[in-house]
Design a protein around this motif. Structure first.
Motif, PDB file in Angstrom:
ATOM      1  N   THR A 184       0.839  -1.207   0.000  1.00 20.96           N
ATOM      2  CA  THR A 184       0.000   0.000   0.000  1.00 20.96           C
ATOM      3  C   THR A 184       0.869   1.251   0.000  1.00 20.96           C
ATOM      4  O   THR A 184       0.576   2.230  -0.698  1.00 20.96           O
ATOM      5  N   CYS A 236       1.982   2.124  -3.433  1.00 14.50           N
ATOM      6  CA  CYS A 236       0.996   2.697  -4.353  1.00 14.50           C
ATOM      7  C   CYS A 236       1.176   4.207  -4.457  1.00 14.50           C
ATOM      8  O   CYS A 236       0.728   4.835  -5.419  1.00 14.50           O
ATOM      9  N   THR A 243      -1.080  -0.508 -10.031  1.00 17.00           N
ATOM     10  CA  THR A 243      -1.613  -0.038  -8.747  1.00 17.00           C
ATOM     11  C   THR A 243      -2.536  -1.080  -8.129  1.00 17.00           C
ATOM     12  O   THR A 243      -2.426  -1.427  -6.944  1.00 17.00           O
ATOM     13  N   SER A 246      -0.573  -4.215  -7.056  1.00 15.34           N
ATOM     14  CA  SER A 246       0.202  -4.052  -5.821  1.00 15.34           C
ATOM     15  C   SER A 246      -0.637  -4.403  -4.603  1.00 15.34           C
ATOM     16  O   SER A 246      -0.190  -5.134  -3.705  1.00 15.34           O
TER      17      SER A 246
END
Length: 461
Positions: free
Chosen positions: A163, A166, A317, A320
């Motif tokens: 996270t 990102c 994104t 991930s």
């Protein structure tokens, strides 16, 4: 009588013994962990903005300086080299002086030199300034991963680390929109000024709010006062000057972290991580640099090429987050190995003739999901593959070696186009590094069957 402090349990006072690693692994995710996540994510977002901005201003620069766009090649390479060397230097420094200390200096460093880049007057000056900027960028990102990994509970560590990363695509995408407006209104200098001012303004917030790693602080008795303050931020009155701390990571502390990651117990996993990340960044940088050009050369419009490039980034994104979630629930080596291999299959299939723009867009999204997403997953895997005394070095050196893969990917793409390779030939060739990367991570997992991001205190990774 020894009593380990339990999260959310009764407060244990002066006679308490706190196992720092166990405490952090069992602690529920609360405001403190979210604060660490958000602050690390901002650092990575600033990295993303500053790393890609030179690409956004390149057309304006070539016009302002009356030079061809390819004359800016040294500027691009200088920044990438700075990223590589910054990562290689930052890990050992962070293992010695602390994650927060190195990150704070790195953010200030790349902010100052980005600001200085706005006043460059020729390619040589800008190349040197972008190299210096890259040193700071390369030092900050892997340490953000390390710090987040050391505060995230075991059960959701991979997801929290991915996270954080990102933020890179958020910064890169936001940088595109902001750059277009700034260049039109104020010229190319304004983009670099923004990329310098924002990190400099963020440094005081880092000093005030970002905690040093509790696991790092627990390794030495001389850091006890700082450790007490950090733990009391997690839960008031958790510790005091009489509290005893237990750190599971106590072996071989006198050896340098570089020697440790290359020692007999860790060298195989270290080299496999380097191969994975090198192959992964080679693929991603080649596609990131040349995919729109390849799409355009295959007969599609400029607008369609831009959409395909955006879908590739968007897939990264989403990938991930999804891959991080899966890594916390399944064997992370198998998750990453399968994902990288499927990404290679997508690339091979995309290189076959007969696809329309819709099919190419879907395959680009899938490649982004697998390739960009797995590279973020490797960051979480590296942070979980080393104990505290060498974690920053292991993670940062993987980043540094991988950056050379990124440089190779950009150069390889240029060489392929110069040799008149077609769209299908380039995409099919990408199946090779994908296969190599998948094999490397699966070999690492097979060698270390018992190490599924649970390495603290272990000796064989």
């Amino acid at each position: 009588m020894n009593a380990s402090l339990k999260p959310n349990g009764p407060k244990t006072r002066a006679s308490a013994v706190i196992d720092v690693q166990k405490l952090l692994d069992e602690q529920p995710v609360g405001r403190f962990q979210i604060l660490v996540l958000m602050m690390c994510m901002v650092i990575v977002t600033l990295d993303g903005l500053d790393t890609v901005m030179i690409g956004f201003i390149a057309p304006a620069l070539s016009g302002a300086w009356a030079i061809p766009r390819d004359a800016l090649g040294p500027v691009m390479s200088g920044g990438l080299l700075g990223l590589a060397f910054g990562a290689l230097c930052a890990g050992p420094l962070a293992d010695r002086f602390g994650r927060k200390t190195v990150m704070t200096i790195a953010v200030l460093f790349f902010g100052v030199w980005s600001l200085g880049s706005a006043f460059a007057s020729n390619v040589t000056e800008l190349t040197v300034l972008r190299f210096l900027t890259g040193l700071g960028l390369g030092a900050s990102m892997p340490n953000a991963a390390t710090l987040m990994a050391e505060y995230a509970p075991q059960r959701c560590r991979a997801l929290m680390v991915t996270t954080v990363f990102c933020g890179f695509t958020l910064g890169a995408a936001g940088g595109g929109f902001v750059s277009a407006w700034l260049i039109a209104a104020y010229g190319w200098h304004s983009v670099l000024i923004l990329g310098g001012v924002l990190p400099i303004l963020y440094v005081p917030l880092m000093i005030k709010w970002l905690p040093e790693s509790a696991r790092y602080l627990s390794l030495k008795e001389t850091r006890r006062a700082r450790l007490v303050r950090v733990l009391n931020r997690i839960q008031p009155d958790m510790a005091d000057e009489a509290t005893r701390f237990v750190a599971q990571d106590t072996q071989q502390r006198e050896r340098s972290p570089v020697r440790l990651i290359l020692s007999r117990d860790y060298v195989f996993g270290t080299v496999m991580l380097w191969i994975c990340y090198f192959a992964g960044l080679l693929t991603v940088y080649l596609l990131g640099s040349w995919l729109p050009t390849l799409i355009r050369g295959a007969g599609f419009t400029l607008g369609q090429a831009a959409i395909v490039g955006a879908l590739f980034q968007a897939g990264g994104t989403i990938g991930s987050l999804a891959i991080g979630w899966l890594m916390d629930r399944l064997n992370p080596h198998r998750v990453l190995g399968a994902t990288v291999f499927v990404g290679g299959v997508f690339a091979w299939y995309m290189g076959l003739p007969g696809h329309g723009i819709t099919g190419i867009g879907m395959l680009a999204f899938g490649m982004g999901y697998c390739m960009n997403g797995s590279n973020t997953g490797f960051c979480a895997l590296a942070a979980g593959s080393y104990p505290t005394r060498m974690r920053a070095t292991g993670t940062s050196w993987m980043f540094g070696i991988g950056r050379f893969g990124g440089i190779a990917g950009a150069m390889l793409g240029a060489s392929m186009l110069h040799a008149n390779w077609g769209f299908g030939e380039v995409l099919t060739a990408l199946a090779v590094p994908a296969t190599v990367g998948a094999a490397a991570v699966l070999l690492k997992g097979a060698r270390h069957r018992g190490s599924v991001l649970r390495v603290e205190g272990s000796a064989s990774h």
